[in-house]
Design a protein around this motif. Structure first.
Motif, mmCIF file in Angstrom:
data_model
loop_
_atom_site.group_PDB
_atom_site.id
_atom_site.type_symbol
_atom_site.label_atom_id
_atom_site.label_comp_id
_atom_site.label_asym_id
_atom_site.label_seq_id
_atom_site.Cartn_x
_atom_site.Cartn_y
_atom_site.Cartn_z
ATOM 1 N N ALA A 39 1.943 -64.415 -40.506
ATOM 2 C CA ALA A 39 2.210 -64.160 -39.090
ATOM 3 C C ALA A 39 3.704 -64.053 -38.790
ATOM 4 N N GLU A 40 4.522 -64.848 -39.464
ATOM 5 C CA GLU A 40 5.951 -64.856 -39.154
ATOM 6 C C GLU A 40 6.658 -63.562 -39.545
ATOM 7 N N ILE A 41 6.044 -62.773 -40.440
ATOM 8 C CA ILE A 41 6.666 -61.497 -40.823
ATOM 9 C C ILE A 41 5.843 -60.305 -40.360
ATOM 10 N N ASP A 42 4.793 -60.553 -39.573
ATOM 11 C CA ASP A 42 3.962 -59.465 -39.066
ATOM 12 C C ASP A 42 4.562 -58.942 -37.769
ATOM 13 N N ARG A 43 5.784 -58.379 -37.929
ATOM 14 C CA ARG A 43 6.569 -57.942 -36.777
ATOM 15 C C ARG A 43 7.212 -56.595 -37.083
ATOM 16 N N SER A 44 7.716 -55.946 -36.051
ATOM 17 C CA SER A 44 8.323 -54.626 -36.214
ATOM 18 C C SER A 44 9.831 -54.673 -36.356
ATOM 19 N N ASP A 45 10.392 -55.888 -36.490
ATOM 20 C CA ASP A 45 11.850 -55.992 -36.594
ATOM 21 C C ASP A 45 12.304 -56.714 -37.859
ATOM 22 N N VAL A 46 11.391 -56.932 -38.797
ATOM 23 C CA VAL A 46 11.757 -57.605 -40.044
ATOM 24 C C VAL A 46 11.051 -56.925 -41.221
ATOM 25 N N PRO A 47 11.665 -56.979 -42.415
ATOM 26 C CA PRO A 47 10.957 -56.494 -43.606
ATOM 27 C C PRO A 47 9.825 -57.465 -43.942
ATOM 28 N N GLY A 48 8.900 -57.039 -44.775
ATOM 29 C CA GLY A 48 7.754 -57.897 -45.038
ATOM 30 C C GLY A 48 7.099 -57.660 -46.371
ATOM 31 N N ASN A 69 10.797 -49.938 -43.805
ATOM 32 C CA ASN A 69 12.138 -49.395 -43.581
ATOM 33 C C ASN A 69 12.540 -49.686 -42.144
ATOM 34 N N LEU A 70 13.521 -50.554 -41.990
ATOM 35 C CA LEU A 70 13.957 -50.945 -40.657
ATOM 36 C C LEU A 70 14.703 -49.822 -39.949
ATOM 37 N N GLU A 71 15.403 -49.001 -40.702
ATOM 38 C CA GLU A 71 16.175 -47.921 -40.093
ATOM 39 C C GLU A 71 15.272 -46.830 -39.528
ATOM 40 N N LEU A 72 14.188 -46.536 -40.233
ATOM 41 C CA LEU A 72 13.299 -45.447 -39.813
ATOM 42 C C LEU A 72 12.070 -45.947 -39.062
ATOM 43 N N GLY A 73 11.896 -47.248 -38.978
ATOM 44 C CA GLY A 73 10.760 -47.783 -38.254
ATOM 45 C C GLY A 73 9.429 -47.547 -38.937
ATOM 46 N N VAL A 74 9.411 -47.601 -40.285
ATOM 47 C CA VAL A 74 8.187 -47.379 -41.051
ATOM 48 C C VAL A 74 7.604 -48.723 -41.453
ATOM 49 N N ALA A 75 6.322 -48.906 -41.210
ATOM 50 C CA ALA A 75 5.672 -50.185 -41.484
ATOM 51 C C ALA A 75 5.182 -50.264 -42.928
ATOM 52 N N ASN A 76 5.072 -51.478 -43.442
ATOM 53 C CA ASN A 76 4.465 -51.706 -44.753
ATOM 54 C C ASN A 76 2.966 -51.468 -44.699
ATOM 55 N N SER A 77 2.411 -51.020 -45.824
ATOM 56 C CA SER A 77 0.973 -50.764 -45.909
ATOM 57 C C SER A 77 0.545 -50.854 -47.366
ATOM 58 N N PRO A 78 -0.753 -50.854 -47.651
ATOM 59 C CA PRO A 78 -1.218 -50.921 -49.046
ATOM 60 C C PRO A 78 -0.795 -49.745 -49.911
ATOM 61 N N HIS A 79 -0.364 -48.633 -49.297
ATOM 62 C CA HIS A 79 0.104 -47.506 -50.119
ATOM 63 C C HIS A 79 1.626 -47.384 -50.136
ATOM 64 N N THR A 80 2.329 -48.350 -49.531
ATOM 65 C CA THR A 80 3.789 -48.380 -49.645
ATOM 66 C C THR A 80 4.174 -48.727 -51.076
ATOM 67 N N VAL A 81 5.251 -48.130 -51.564
ATOM 68 C CA VAL A 81 5.708 -48.316 -52.943
ATOM 69 C C VAL A 81 6.872 -49.313 -52.973
ATOM 70 N N TYR A 82 6.827 -50.225 -53.960
ATOM 71 C CA TYR A 82 7.842 -51.271 -54.110
ATOM 72 C C TYR A 82 8.323 -51.320 -55.558
ATOM 73 N N ASP A 83 9.576 -51.684 -55.738
ATOM 74 C CA ASP A 83 10.079 -52.046 -57.067
ATOM 75 C C ASP A 83 9.532 -53.442 -57.369
ATOM 76 N N ILE A 84 8.783 -53.587 -58.475
ATOM 77 C CA ILE A 84 8.108 -54.862 -58.732
ATOM 78 C C ILE A 84 8.835 -55.721 -59.763
ATOM 79 N N GLY A 85 10.066 -55.355 -60.138
ATOM 80 C CA GLY A 85 10.865 -56.204 -61.004
ATOM 81 C C GLY A 85 10.133 -56.570 -62.284
ATOM 82 N N SER A 86 10.173 -57.852 -62.628
ATOM 83 C CA SER A 86 9.615 -58.314 -63.893
ATOM 84 C C SER A 86 8.100 -58.247 -63.965
#
Length: 558
Positions: A39-48, A69-86
């Motif tokens: 809930a604390e990150i389910d907002r439109s002004d923070v990454p998540g 993406n905070l600059e473009l106002g794009v929300a995270n979703s199950p098809h968003t791509v992330y760098d998963i590191g290790s």
């Protein structure tokens, strides 16, 4: 790419019966409880984050929280791509097992068969050693940092390999012990390339990602590549808010994989019902490493074998730039949690455990672990707290911790950060921000005792009290000068300012080095021990940083 994070203890959200079992709640109730965790990150002004819960071969629940993406106002979703590191290490390991099945390599091959540029150490380092982090090779990322390169810099696979070719000796004999190192999996990317004739990117696409239909997954080996649907990585900014934190590293194997929750579901399903590889490879992926002594470790080819509340777990985390990732499986329950985040300040392991509590409580046989920090700290006399204040030294790595007392708690100053430990018992203190705990030896009243620092899924560390050295201003002047190393082509310039020893180097802040033992100083987890000749003149230093120890520097100027 760095580091595998330990399974941090989390509070259980369920009220369990004495047998620690509970009836499974209805799907909508479970999902509401899961959403409450974010809930604390389910907002439109923070990454998540994006979350995937996989059960019995299907996606039981998937959602995005916060912004990609905070600059473009794009929300995270199950098809968003992330760098998963290790977390990407398991794809590299799987590639190695595919090549072994093809007859292109053996796990017991000397890595120099495929990477002859490496020095010929006294004992060979094998592919199997690299898979299980038992090769003893220094972490190339930490070496690059000492050379002055941060994750945001453009560095290539060839540059990273050149760094490794300059090393004179391993940290320990291959197979002697386990020590997590990104170097092993980076070298495995070269093994894949030279055994298959294709880059790791192309090999994985042809043999893993393509056949499984993972259309949003790839190894990124070009810093300028456009990756559709990719989120932006963020870390907390000084003064509040967030700042972009991305990496231009082009080397991979230890990391570099970009993927989505939807694609990770396809990968996760392959462990239960292999469409790529076979059951034998899946079994190999879960075989833990074995040391020369015969002792089995918990690490197995890009995965950690562990347990939670009586249930076996197989998983890994990832941490790189402003990204944090996790995929943990409960194989016998055919249940998995994937959590991919584009913010550096997220405890995704604790959330994974809380989600497991929600979905698997009726199958768990052990109680949830205690809260990371007790709600009401144990009453410890101020005098008992004060006698624990002082400097302590890791008996294996030489790392120095400083403990102080602040507002009724112990505060550890270590590795450039400060952690508060509240008393759970008279001799046991638990970190307020995670599952780390300190257990002090019982000693006579007034005596300062050593302690053991531990956290789940990590090897315990032993610290002994030390008496620190207080140099006079004339003593500090003897250390001022310029130092260089054959293993790390960089200049370290030590100066004396305001009665303190300081360094000019990109990767160290402009802060005083704190005296520890005679002729030794520490800063942000790095320890410098200055060396003298027979006449007492300072001629060089030995530098220990994290898991890298004994890097020799010689003095080349005042």
């Amino acid at each position: 790419m760095l580091e595998i994070l330990p399974l941090i203890g989390a509070a259980c959200l369920l009220a369990a019966s004495p047998a620690f079992a509970a009836d499974a709640p209805a799907p909508q109730i479970r999902e509401a409880r899961v959403d409450a965790l974010f809930a604390e990150i389910d907002r439109s002004d923070v990454p998540g984050c994006a979350l995937g819960i996989f059960q019995d071969g299907r996606i039981a629940y998937a959602r995005g929280y916060g912004m990609a993406n905070l600059e473009l106002g794009v929300a995270n979703s199950p098809h968003t791509v992330y760098d998963i590191g290790s977390l990407g290490k398991q794809f590299t390991a799987f590639s190695i097992y595919l090549l072994a099945r093809d007859g292109k390599l053996s796990l017991d091959d000397d890595v120099r068969k495929f990477v002859p540029e490496l020095p010929a150490f006294q004992k060979p380092v094998t592919i199997r050693h690299l898979l299980h982090h038992t090769g003893g090779l220094r972490d190339y990322i930490e070496l690059l940092e000492l050379e002055g390169h941060g994750p945001e810099d453009l560095t290539t696979a060839r540059e990273a390999l050149d760094t490794l070719t300059r090393q004179k000796a391993p940290l320990f004999a291959p197979g002697e012990r386990y020590e997590y190192s990104n170097t092993g999996y980076f070298l495995l990317s070269w093994v894949v390339q030279r055994a298959s004739g294709k880059s790791l990117r192309d090999f994985a696409q042809e043999r893993i990602f393509g056949p499984l239909g993972m259309t949003h997954t790839q190894y990124n080996d070009e810093h300028g590549r456009i990756i559709p649907n990719r989120s932006q990585g963020y870390s907390p900014a000084d003064g509040g808010g967030y700042a972009i934190e991305m990496s231009d590293f082009e080397q991979n194997g230890d990391g570099g994989v970009n993927t989505s929750i939807e694609d990770l579901f396809l990968w996760n399903r392959n462990f239960d019902d292999p469409a790529v590889g076979d059951k034998h490879i899946v079994e190999q992926m879960e075989e833990t490493g074995v040391l020369n002594s015969g002792k089995k470790i918990d690490y197995a080819s890009g995965q950690v074998i562990g347990s939670y509340r009586g249930l076996r777990t197989v998983g890994h985390t990832g941490s790189w730039a402003g990204y944090r990732a996790l995929l943990y499986r409960f194989p016998e329950q055919r249940f998995s949690v994937a959590c991919l985040c584009n913010r550096a300040n997220i405890d995704r392991v604790a959330k994974m455990r809380q989600i497991a509590d929600i979905y698997l409580a009726d199958r768990m046989t052990k109680p949830a672990e205690a809260l990371a920090s007790p709600k009401t700290p144990a009453a410890v006399p101020q005098a008992d707290l004060e006698r624990r204040a002082g400097a302590y030294r890791d008996s294996r790595t030489g790392e120095i911790w400083f403990l102080s007392v602040q507002n009724g708690a112990l505060v550890a100053d270590a590795e450039g950060s400060r952690t508060r430990f509240d008393a759970a018992e008279a001799d046991r203190f638990v970190a307020r921000n995670g599952g780390q705990e300190l257990r002090f030896d019982a000693r006579a009243s007034g005596a300062r005792s050593g302690f053991t620092a531990s956290e789940p899924e990590e090897e315990s560390r032993r610290f002994e009290p030390i008496a620190t050295w207080t140099p006079a201003p004339k003593d500090l002047a003897a250390f001022a000068g310029t130092y260089t190393s054959d293993e790390v082509p960089a200049l370290f310039r030590f100066t004396v300012a305001d009665g303190t020893l300081r360094i000019r180097h990109r990767q160290f802040e402009d802060a005083p080095w704190r005296p520890t033992l005679k002729d030794s100083f520490t800063l942000d987890g790095a320890n410098a021990t200055f060396l003298r000749d027979a006449a007492g003149k300072v001629t060089g230093l030995r530098l220990d940083v994290g898991d890298m120890r004994g890097i020799a520097f010689r003095r080349i100027g005042s």
